[in-house]
Design a protein around this motif. Sequence first.
Motif, PDB file in Angstrom:
ATOM      1  N   ALA A  10      15.103   8.083  14.194  1.00 26.64           N
ATOM      2  CA  ALA A  10      14.912   9.017  15.314  1.00 26.64           C
ATOM      3  C   ALA A  10      13.491   8.926  15.857  1.00 26.64           C
ATOM      4  CB  ALA A  10      15.240  10.441  14.871  1.00 26.64           C
ATOM      5  N   GLU A  11      12.491   8.834  14.965  1.00 26.57           N
ATOM      6  CA  GLU A  11      11.096   8.738  15.400  1.00 26.57           C
ATOM      7  C   GLU A  11      10.820   7.450  16.187  1.00 26.57           C
ATOM      8  OE1 GLU A  11       8.403   9.398  12.144  1.00 26.57           O
ATOM      9  OE2 GLU A  11       9.143  11.432  11.791  1.00 26.57           O
ATOM     10  N   LEU A  12      11.617   6.419  15.923  1.00 25.45           N
ATOM     11  CA  LEU A  12      11.465   5.143  16.635  1.00 25.45           C
ATOM     12  C   LEU A  12      12.338   5.080  17.890  1.00 25.45           C
ATOM     13  CD1 LEU A  12      11.392   2.713  13.586  1.00 25.45           C
ATOM     14  CD2 LEU A  12       9.507   3.178  15.166  1.00 25.45           C
ATOM     15  N   GLY A  13      13.027   6.182  18.182  1.00 24.31           N
ATOM     16  CA  GLY A  13      13.885   6.204  19.364  1.00 24.31           C
ATOM     17  C   GLY A  13      15.204   5.487  19.138  1.00 24.31           C
ATOM     18  N   LEU A  14      15.575   5.303  17.885  1.00 19.35           N
ATOM     19  CA  LEU A  14      16.827   4.629  17.545  1.00 19.35           C
ATOM     20  C   LEU A  14      17.889   5.665  17.173  1.00 19.35           C
ATOM     21  CD1 LEU A  14      15.251   1.859  15.300  1.00 19.35           C
ATOM     22  CD2 LEU A  14      16.142   1.561  17.616  1.00 19.35           C
ATOM     23  N   ARG A  15      19.133   5.246  17.198  1.00 20.29           N
ATOM     24  CA  ARG A  15      20.232   6.148  16.865  1.00 20.29           C
ATOM     25  C   ARG A  15      20.378   6.225  15.349  1.00 20.29           C
ATOM     26  NH1 ARG A  15      25.330   5.477  20.668  1.00 20.29           N
ATOM     27  NH2 ARG A  15      25.947   7.017  19.109  1.00 20.29           N
ATOM     28  N   PRO A  16      20.267   7.428  14.785  1.00 19.66           N
ATOM     29  CA  PRO A  16      20.390   7.571  13.329  1.00 19.66           C
ATOM     30  C   PRO A  16      21.770   7.206  12.787  1.00 19.66           C
ATOM     31  CG  PRO A  16      19.321   9.497  14.275  1.00 19.66           C
ATOM     32  CD  PRO A  16      19.822   8.668  15.415  1.00 19.66           C
ATOM     33  N   ASP A  17      22.807   7.243  13.644  1.00 19.55           N
ATOM     34  CA  ASP A  17      24.163   6.962  13.180  1.00 19.55           C
ATOM     35  C   ASP A  17      24.533   5.482  13.273  1.00 19.55           C
ATOM     36  OD1 ASP A  17      24.017   7.151  15.960  1.00 19.55           O
ATOM     37  OD2 ASP A  17      26.136   7.685  16.143  1.00 19.55           O
ATOM     38  N   HIS A  18      23.604   4.634  13.677  1.00 21.84           N
ATOM     39  CA  HIS A  18      23.857   3.189  13.778  1.00 21.84           C
ATOM     40  C   HIS A  18      23.081   2.447  12.692  1.00 21.84           C
ATOM     41  CE1 HIS A  18      25.788   4.013  17.514  1.00 21.84           C
ATOM     42  NE2 HIS A  18      25.727   2.760  17.967  1.00 21.84           N
ATOM     43  N   ASP A  19      23.671   1.358  12.213  1.00 23.09           N
ATOM     44  CA  ASP A  19      22.930   0.454  11.341  1.00 23.09           C
ATOM     45  C   ASP A  19      21.912  -0.285  12.204  1.00 23.09           C
ATOM     46  OD1 ASP A  19      24.195   0.928   8.826  1.00 23.09           O
ATOM     47  OD2 ASP A  19      25.941  -0.187   9.554  1.00 23.09           O
ATOM     48  N   THR A  20      20.784  -0.658  11.575  1.00 22.33           N
ATOM     49  CA  THR A  20      19.691  -1.270  12.328  1.00 22.33           C
ATOM     50  C   THR A  20      19.363  -2.642  11.756  1.00 22.33           C
ATOM     51  OG1 THR A  20      18.776   0.924  12.721  1.00 22.33           O
ATOM     52  CG2 THR A  20      17.310  -0.946  13.112  1.00 22.33           C
TER      53      THR A  20
ATOM     54  N   ARG B 130       0.854  -1.186   0.000  1.00 21.61           N
ATOM     55  CA  ARG B 130       0.000   0.000   0.000  1.00 21.61           C
ATOM     56  C   ARG B 130       0.889   1.236   0.000  1.00 21.61           C
ATOM     57  NH1 ARG B 130      -2.344  -2.816   4.541  1.00 21.61           N
ATOM     58  NH2 ARG B 130      -1.239  -1.278   5.777  1.00 21.61           N
ATOM     59  N   ARG B 131       0.383   2.328  -0.548  1.00 17.88           N
ATOM     60  CA  ARG B 131       1.157   3.576  -0.549  1.00 17.88           C
ATOM     61  C   ARG B 131       1.577   3.976   0.856  1.00 17.88           C
ATOM     62  NH1 ARG B 131       0.286   5.700  -5.832  1.00 17.88           N
ATOM     63  NH2 ARG B 131      -1.775   5.165  -6.573  1.00 17.88           N
ATOM     64  N   ALA B 132       0.740   3.711   1.846  1.00 17.62           N
ATOM     65  CA  ALA B 132       1.040   4.081   3.232  1.00 17.62           C
ATOM     66  C   ALA B 132       2.265   3.343   3.768  1.00 17.62           C
ATOM     67  CB  ALA B 132      -0.170   3.799   4.123  1.00 17.62           C
ATOM     68  N   MET B 133       2.642   2.244   3.139  1.00 19.62           N
ATOM     69  CA  MET B 133       3.778   1.461   3.608  1.00 19.62           C
ATOM     70  C   MET B 133       5.104   1.953   3.046  1.00 19.62           C
ATOM     71  SD  MET B 133       2.319  -0.534   5.662  1.00 19.62           S
ATOM     72  CE  MET B 133       3.721  -1.519   6.099  1.00 19.62           C
ATOM     73  N   VAL B 134       5.065   2.846   2.066  1.00 21.36           N
ATOM     74  CA  VAL B 134       6.284   3.357   1.454  1.00 21.36           C
ATOM     75  C   VAL B 134       6.785   4.535   2.281  1.00 21.36           C
ATOM     76  CG1 VAL B 134       7.270   4.355  -0.643  1.00 21.36           C
ATOM     77  CG2 VAL B 134       5.524   2.576  -0.805  1.00 21.36           C
ATOM     78  N   ALA B 135       8.063   4.504   2.608  1.00 21.01           N
ATOM     79  CA  ALA B 135       8.652   5.532   3.478  1.00 21.01           C
ATOM     80  C   ALA B 135       8.483   6.929   2.881  1.00 21.01           C
ATOM     81  CB  ALA B 135      10.123   5.236   3.707  1.00 21.01           C
ATOM     82  N   ARG B 136       8.065   7.853   3.729  1.00 20.29           N
ATOM     83  CA  ARG B 136       7.911   9.251   3.317  1.00 20.29           C
ATOM     84  C   ARG B 136       8.962  10.132   3.973  1.00 20.29           C
ATOM     85  NH1 ARG B 136       1.461   9.308   4.133  1.00 20.29           N
ATOM     86  NH2 ARG B 136       1.040   7.724   2.596  1.00 20.29           N
ATOM     87  N   VAL B 137       9.769   9.535   4.810  1.00 25.35           N
ATOM     88  CA  VAL B 137      10.820  10.280   5.498  1.00 25.35           C
ATOM     89  C   VAL B 137      12.150   9.567   5.266  1.00 25.35           C
ATOM     90  CG1 VAL B 137       9.268  11.174   7.282  1.00 25.35           C
ATOM     91  CG2 VAL B 137      10.503   9.053   7.684  1.00 25.35           C
TER      92      VAL B 137
ATOM     93  N   ASP C  58      17.220   8.226   8.432  1.00 25.94           N
ATOM     94  CA  ASP C  58      17.670   8.827   9.689  1.00 25.94           C
ATOM     95  C   ASP C  58      16.506   9.358  10.504  1.00 25.94           C
ATOM     96  OD1 ASP C  58      20.261   8.234   9.056  1.00 25.94           O
ATOM     97  OD2 ASP C  58      20.837  10.281   8.506  1.00 25.94           O
ATOM     98  N   LYS C  59      15.571  10.031   9.838  1.00 26.51           N
ATOM     99  CA  LYS C  59      14.410  10.577  10.551  1.00 26.51           C
ATOM    100  C   LYS C  59      13.527   9.440  11.086  1.00 26.51           C
ATOM    101  CE  LYS C  59      10.699  13.861  10.484  1.00 26.51           C
ATOM    102  NZ  LYS C  59       9.918  14.830   9.840  1.00 26.51           N
ATOM    103  N   ALA C  60      13.358   8.399  10.302  1.00 30.51           N
ATOM    104  CA  ALA C  60      12.556   7.253  10.743  1.00 30.51           C
ATOM    105  C   ALA C  60      13.179   6.620  11.983  1.00 30.51           C
ATOM    106  CB  ALA C  60      12.429   6.221   9.623  1.00 30.51           C
TER     107      ALA C  60
END
Length: 168
Positions: free
Chosen positions: A116-126, A102-109, A112-114
Amino acid sequence: AEPVSLRPDKFLRFYKAFRVCGDLVREVIARTGAAAMVATGGFVSGPAVPAGQKCGIPVALVNLDAVPGRANRFLAQRATEVFSVYPTTALPRAQTIGLPLRRAMVARVSPDKARAELGLRPDHDTILVTAGSQGGSTVNQMMIEMTTRAQARKLLATPGWQVLHLSG
Protein backbone atom coordinates in the motif's frame (compact mmCIF):
# COMPACT_ATOMS: atom_id res chain seq x y z
CA ALA A 1 39.40 2.81 -11.74
CA GLU A 2 38.77 1.49 -15.23
CA PRO A 3 37.58 -1.95 -16.35
CA VAL A 4 40.23 -4.02 -18.13
CA SER A 5 40.07 -4.02 -21.92
CA LEU A 6 42.32 -5.57 -24.52
CA ARG A 7 41.76 -2.71 -26.97
CA PRO A 8 45.07 -0.79 -27.06
CA ASP A 9 43.56 2.64 -26.36
CA LYS A 10 41.42 1.38 -23.48
CA PHE A 11 44.13 -0.90 -22.08
CA LEU A 12 46.49 2.05 -21.72
CA ARG A 13 43.76 4.00 -19.86
CA PHE A 14 43.13 0.94 -17.64
CA TYR A 15 46.83 0.53 -16.88
CA LYS A 16 47.32 4.20 -15.97
CA ALA A 17 44.21 4.23 -13.76
CA PHE A 18 45.28 0.96 -12.08
CA ARG A 19 48.67 2.46 -11.17
CA VAL A 20 47.22 5.79 -9.94
CA CYS A 21 44.50 4.09 -7.89
CA GLY A 22 46.98 1.62 -6.39
CA ASP A 23 49.23 4.50 -5.33
CA LEU A 24 46.25 6.30 -3.75
CA VAL A 25 45.18 3.19 -1.84
CA ARG A 26 48.71 2.62 -0.51
CA GLU A 27 48.79 6.28 0.58
CA VAL A 28 45.48 5.91 2.45
CA ILE A 29 46.68 2.71 4.13
CA ALA A 30 49.89 4.43 5.27
CA ARG A 31 48.10 7.59 6.42
CA THR A 32 45.35 5.79 8.35
CA GLY A 33 47.38 2.86 9.62
CA ALA A 34 44.73 0.48 8.30
CA ALA A 35 45.20 -3.00 9.70
CA ALA A 36 43.05 -4.84 7.15
CA MET A 37 41.00 -4.33 3.99
CA VAL A 38 37.58 -5.59 2.94
CA ALA A 39 36.99 -5.42 -0.81
CA THR A 40 33.52 -6.02 -2.23
CA GLY A 41 34.81 -6.91 -5.67
CA GLY A 42 34.34 -5.62 -9.17
CA PHE A 43 36.84 -3.75 -11.27
CA VAL A 44 36.99 -0.87 -8.76
CA SER A 45 38.54 -3.28 -6.25
CA GLY A 46 41.17 -4.27 -8.81
CA PRO A 47 43.83 -1.76 -7.80
CA ALA A 48 42.97 -1.89 -4.08
CA VAL A 49 43.57 -5.59 -3.41
CA PRO A 50 47.14 -5.71 -4.78
CA ALA A 51 47.88 -2.41 -3.00
CA GLY A 52 46.74 -3.89 0.32
CA GLN A 53 48.78 -6.98 -0.40
CA LYS A 54 51.90 -4.85 -1.09
CA CYS A 55 51.35 -3.03 2.20
CA GLY A 56 51.33 -6.35 4.02
CA ILE A 57 47.79 -6.11 5.41
CA PRO A 58 45.24 -8.93 5.23
CA VAL A 59 42.68 -8.50 2.45
CA ALA A 60 39.22 -10.07 2.56
CA LEU A 61 37.29 -10.27 -0.70
CA VAL A 62 33.50 -10.45 -0.40
CA ASN A 63 31.85 -11.66 -3.61
CA LEU A 64 28.26 -10.42 -3.78
CA ASP A 65 27.37 -11.91 -7.18
CA ALA A 66 25.81 -15.32 -7.86
CA VAL A 67 28.25 -15.70 -10.75
CA PRO A 68 31.62 -14.12 -9.92
CA GLY A 69 32.91 -11.83 -12.66
CA ARG A 70 36.42 -11.69 -14.09
CA ALA A 71 37.60 -9.15 -11.55
CA ASN A 72 36.49 -11.23 -8.57
CA ARG A 73 38.02 -14.41 -9.96
CA PHE A 74 41.30 -12.51 -10.45
CA LEU A 75 41.19 -10.84 -7.03
CA ALA A 76 40.31 -14.06 -5.20
CA GLN A 77 43.76 -15.40 -6.09
CA ARG A 78 45.37 -12.45 -4.29
CA ALA A 79 43.08 -11.99 -1.28
CA THR A 80 43.99 -13.40 2.11
CA GLU A 81 40.42 -14.61 2.69
CA VAL A 82 37.55 -15.03 0.23
CA PHE A 83 33.86 -14.94 1.14
CA SER A 84 30.85 -15.35 -1.11
CA VAL A 85 27.17 -14.63 -0.59
CA TYR A 86 26.35 -17.65 -2.78
CA PRO A 87 28.05 -21.03 -3.01
CA THR A 88 30.30 -21.06 -6.09
CA THR A 89 32.89 -23.33 -7.61
CA ALA A 90 34.39 -20.34 -9.47
CA LEU A 91 36.05 -19.21 -6.22
CA PRO A 92 37.41 -22.47 -4.73
CA ARG A 93 38.65 -20.91 -1.47
CA ALA A 94 35.44 -18.97 -0.82
CA GLN A 95 33.55 -19.48 2.41
CA THR A 96 29.79 -19.06 1.89
CA ILE A 97 28.46 -16.39 4.25
CA GLY A 98 24.99 -15.52 2.96
CA LEU A 99 23.89 -11.93 2.39
CA PRO A 100 24.46 -9.66 5.36
CA LEU A 101 21.66 -7.12 5.76
CA ARG A 102 21.50 -3.93 7.77
CA ARG A 103 18.69 -3.80 10.33
CA ALA A 104 17.12 -0.98 8.29
CA MET A 105 16.65 -3.41 5.40
CA VAL A 106 14.49 -5.82 7.39
CA ALA A 107 10.77 -5.22 6.95
CA ARG A 108 9.07 -3.55 9.90
CA VAL A 109 5.61 -3.58 8.39
CA SER A 110 3.40 -6.28 6.95
CA PRO A 111 3.68 -7.11 3.22
CA ASP A 112 0.17 -5.67 2.67
CA LYS A 113 1.10 -2.36 4.31
CA ALA A 114 4.37 -2.20 2.37
CA ARG A 115 2.49 -2.73 -0.91
CA ALA A 116 0.00 0.00 0.00
CA GLU A 117 2.83 2.42 0.86
CA LEU A 118 4.33 1.77 -2.59
CA GLY A 119 1.00 2.43 -4.30
CA LEU A 120 0.54 -1.26 -5.10
CA ARG A 121 -2.55 -3.38 -4.58
CA PRO A 122 -2.28 -5.39 -1.35
CA ASP A 123 -4.52 -8.14 -2.78
CA HIS A 124 -2.20 -8.85 -5.75
CA ASP A 125 0.99 -10.87 -5.86
CA THR A 126 3.98 -8.71 -6.77
CA ILE A 127 6.91 -9.43 -9.05
CA LEU A 128 9.94 -7.28 -8.27
CA VAL A 129 12.14 -6.73 -11.31
CA THR A 130 15.62 -5.44 -10.52
CA ALA A 131 19.16 -5.96 -11.68
CA GLY A 132 22.53 -4.48 -11.06
CA SER A 133 26.08 -4.75 -12.17
CA GLN A 134 26.51 -6.46 -15.53
CA GLY A 135 22.81 -7.02 -16.30
CA GLY A 136 21.25 -3.80 -15.04
CA SER A 137 21.02 -1.81 -18.25
CA THR A 138 19.70 -4.79 -20.23
CA VAL A 139 16.92 -5.48 -17.70
CA ASN A 140 16.00 -1.79 -17.47
CA GLN A 141 15.80 -1.55 -21.28
CA MET A 142 13.65 -4.69 -21.40
CA MET A 143 11.20 -3.18 -18.90
CA ILE A 144 10.96 0.02 -20.96
CA GLU A 145 10.22 -2.08 -24.04
CA MET A 146 7.58 -4.10 -22.16
CA THR A 147 5.74 -0.98 -21.02
CA THR A 148 5.81 0.78 -24.39
CA ARG A 149 4.88 -2.08 -26.75
CA ALA A 150 1.24 -3.18 -26.72
CA GLN A 151 1.95 -6.90 -27.19
CA ALA A 152 4.59 -6.94 -24.46
CA ARG A 153 2.35 -4.89 -22.16
CA LYS A 154 -0.12 -7.81 -22.16
CA LEU A 155 2.50 -9.95 -20.41
CA LEU A 156 2.61 -7.42 -17.58
CA ALA A 157 -1.19 -7.36 -17.28
CA THR A 158 -1.63 -10.87 -15.87
CA PRO A 159 -4.72 -10.97 -13.59
CA GLY A 160 -3.84 -11.08 -9.91
CA TRP A 161 -0.26 -9.93 -10.45
CA GLN A 162 1.51 -6.59 -10.46
CA VAL A 163 5.05 -5.62 -11.40
CA LEU A 164 7.37 -3.31 -9.47
CA HIS A 165 10.48 -2.30 -11.42
CA LEU A 166 13.38 -1.02 -9.36
CA SER A 167 15.91 0.58 -11.68
CA GLY A 168 19.26 2.07 -10.99
